[in-house]
Write an enzyme that holds these catalytic residues in place. Structure first.
Site, short mmCIF file in Angstrom:
data_model
loop_
_atom_site.label_atom_id
_atom_site.label_comp_id
_atom_site.label_asym_id
_atom_site.label_seq_id
_atom_site.Cartn_x
_atom_site.Cartn_y
_atom_site.Cartn_z
N ASP A 69 -82.25 81.21 -18.93
CA ASP A 69 -83.21 80.21 -19.42
C ASP A 69 -84.58 80.87 -19.46
O ASP A 69 -84.82 81.69 -20.34
CB ASP A 69 -83.13 79.01 -18.48
CG ASP A 69 -83.91 77.81 -18.95
OD1 ASP A 69 -83.89 77.53 -20.15
OD2 ASP A 69 -84.53 77.13 -18.11
N PHE A 78 -80.93 70.41 -22.56
CA PHE A 78 -80.30 70.52 -21.25
C PHE A 78 -78.79 70.29 -21.39
O PHE A 78 -78.35 69.25 -21.86
CB PHE A 78 -80.91 69.53 -20.27
CG PHE A 78 -80.59 69.88 -18.86
CD1 PHE A 78 -81.34 70.86 -18.20
CD2 PHE A 78 -79.54 69.28 -18.19
CE1 PHE A 78 -81.04 71.23 -16.89
CE2 PHE A 78 -79.23 69.64 -16.88
CZ PHE A 78 -79.98 70.61 -16.23
N ARG A 128 -70.26 69.77 -13.18
CA ARG A 128 -69.80 71.17 -13.18
C ARG A 128 -68.31 71.24 -13.56
O ARG A 128 -67.85 72.23 -14.08
CB ARG A 128 -69.97 71.80 -11.80
CG ARG A 128 -71.41 71.94 -11.33
CD ARG A 128 -71.46 72.86 -10.11
NE ARG A 128 -72.71 72.79 -9.38
CZ ARG A 128 -73.81 73.47 -9.67
NH1 ARG A 128 -73.82 74.26 -10.72
NH2 ARG A 128 -74.89 73.38 -8.93
N GLU A 168 -73.87 85.23 -14.93
CA GLU A 168 -74.70 84.02 -14.85
C GLU A 168 -74.17 82.93 -15.79
O GLU A 168 -73.50 83.22 -16.77
CB GLU A 168 -76.14 84.36 -15.25
CG GLU A 168 -77.10 84.42 -14.09
CD GLU A 168 -77.44 83.07 -13.46
OE1 GLU A 168 -76.70 82.08 -13.62
OE2 GLU A 168 -78.48 83.01 -12.78
N ASP A 169 -74.53 81.69 -15.46
CA ASP A 169 -74.15 80.58 -16.33
C ASP A 169 -75.07 80.50 -17.55
O ASP A 169 -74.63 80.36 -18.67
CB ASP A 169 -74.15 79.24 -15.56
CG ASP A 169 -75.45 78.97 -14.80
OD1 ASP A 169 -76.33 79.86 -14.75
OD2 ASP A 169 -75.58 77.87 -14.24
P1 IMP Z 1 -84.21 80.56 -15.06
O1 IMP Z 1 -83.58 81.48 -16.08
O2 IMP Z 1 -84.80 81.29 -13.89
O3 IMP Z 1 -85.17 79.60 -15.69
O4 IMP Z 1 -83.11 79.64 -14.38
C1 IMP Z 1 -81.82 79.62 -14.77
C2 IMP Z 1 -81.10 78.59 -13.97
O5 IMP Z 1 -81.59 77.27 -14.27
C3 IMP Z 1 -79.63 78.58 -14.35
O6 IMP Z 1 -78.88 79.46 -13.57
C4 IMP Z 1 -79.26 77.12 -14.17
O7 IMP Z 1 -78.86 76.89 -12.85
C5 IMP Z 1 -80.54 76.36 -14.46
N1 IMP Z 1 -80.56 75.84 -15.85
C6 IMP Z 1 -81.35 76.25 -16.86
N2 IMP Z 1 -81.11 75.57 -17.99
C7 IMP Z 1 -80.10 74.72 -17.70
C8 IMP Z 1 -79.36 73.74 -18.48
O8 IMP Z 1 -79.57 73.50 -19.69
N3 IMP Z 1 -78.39 73.07 -17.81
C9 IMP Z 1 -78.10 73.28 -16.51
N4 IMP Z 1 -78.74 74.19 -15.75
C10 IMP Z 1 -79.74 74.89 -16.34
MG MG Z 2 -77.50 78.83 -11.76
#
Ligand code: IMP
Ligand code: MG
Length: 192
Positions: free
Chosen positions: A115, A164, A177, A111-112
């Site tokens: 969050d 962010f 990206r 994963e990137d």
């Molecule tokens: P979560 O963990 O389900 O809230 O969602 C994670 C996804 O939200 C990541 O895979 C990203 O695509 C997006 N995301 C969350 N924080 C950021 C950020 O700071 N920058 C860019 N994308 C983010």
């Molecule tokens: Mg993502």
């Protein structure tokens, strides 16, 4: 205007919208290589299948897989979260599924950013039902302050503050990206 070569048009670049570089290319490369070595050791006697969650993790995946020295397979998945607006509902819809059954594989979800954790929490449940040998999570970035569900990364390169960030695969409105580093956007970009 400074920086303009007479007769040449000045291109608008993605870098113009970055307020601050949070992680440089070099810092990222060093960490990713270190992580690749760790994973190579940990999975030496396993059956590694790296699964990249599109699209944010694609740059990390490309670098991480080349830092891994043991046999590894790769696959891609694309999910979108249901729910309105800014909040992730935690229920995800599979847009592109994996190509192969998971039985017998040791899955590494790439994963990137972790969050709220909602997306990965749900995705992991779906994948467990397919009976892989194991599932672990590798994330480039971790924002632990934001966590809403009980999930953690087995492998994480960097902890980042609750801001962010974009670049190295991460987007804002599908842009940025392609930045080679991770940075914070200028507020003027959101205010446009
Ligand atoms: P979560 O963990 O389900 O809230 O969602 C994670 C996804 O939200 C990541 O895979 C990203 O695509 C997006 N995301 C969350 N924080 C950021 C950020 O700071 N920058 C860019 N994308 C983010
Ligand atoms: Mg993502």
């Amino acid at each position: 205007m400074p920086g303009i070569i007479p007769g040449k048009e000045r291109f608008i670049t993605v870098k113009d919208d970055i307020l601050k570089v949070l992680l440089t290319e070099e810092e990222i490369q060093n960490k990713v290589e270190e992580l690749g070595r760790r994973i190579s050791q940990d999975y030496a006697d396993k059956n590694l299948l790296m699964v990249s969650v599109l699209k944010g993790s694609v740059v990390f995946m490309a670098d991480l897989m080349r830092a891994i020295s043991i046999p590894a397979r790769i696959d891609f998945m694309s999910v979108s979260s249901y729910g309105s607006g800014v909040k992730t509902s935690g229920v995800v819809k599979i847009i592109k599924d994996l190509d192969i059954p998971l039985e017998g594989y040791d899955l590494l979800l790439v994963e990137d950013i972790l969050d709220s954790g909602m997306t990965l929490h749900y995705l992991r449940e779906i994948l467990y039902q397919r009976k892989p040998r194991s599932i672990r999570i590798a994330t480039l970035l971790d924002k632990p302050e934001r966590r809403g569900v009980d999930i953690y990364a087995d492998y994480s390169c960097f902890e980042v503050p609750d801001e962010f960030v974009v670049g190295y695969g991460l987007d804002y409105d599908e842009k940025y990206r392609n930045l080679p580093y991770v940075g914070i956007l200028k507020p003027s970009v959101y205010e446009k």
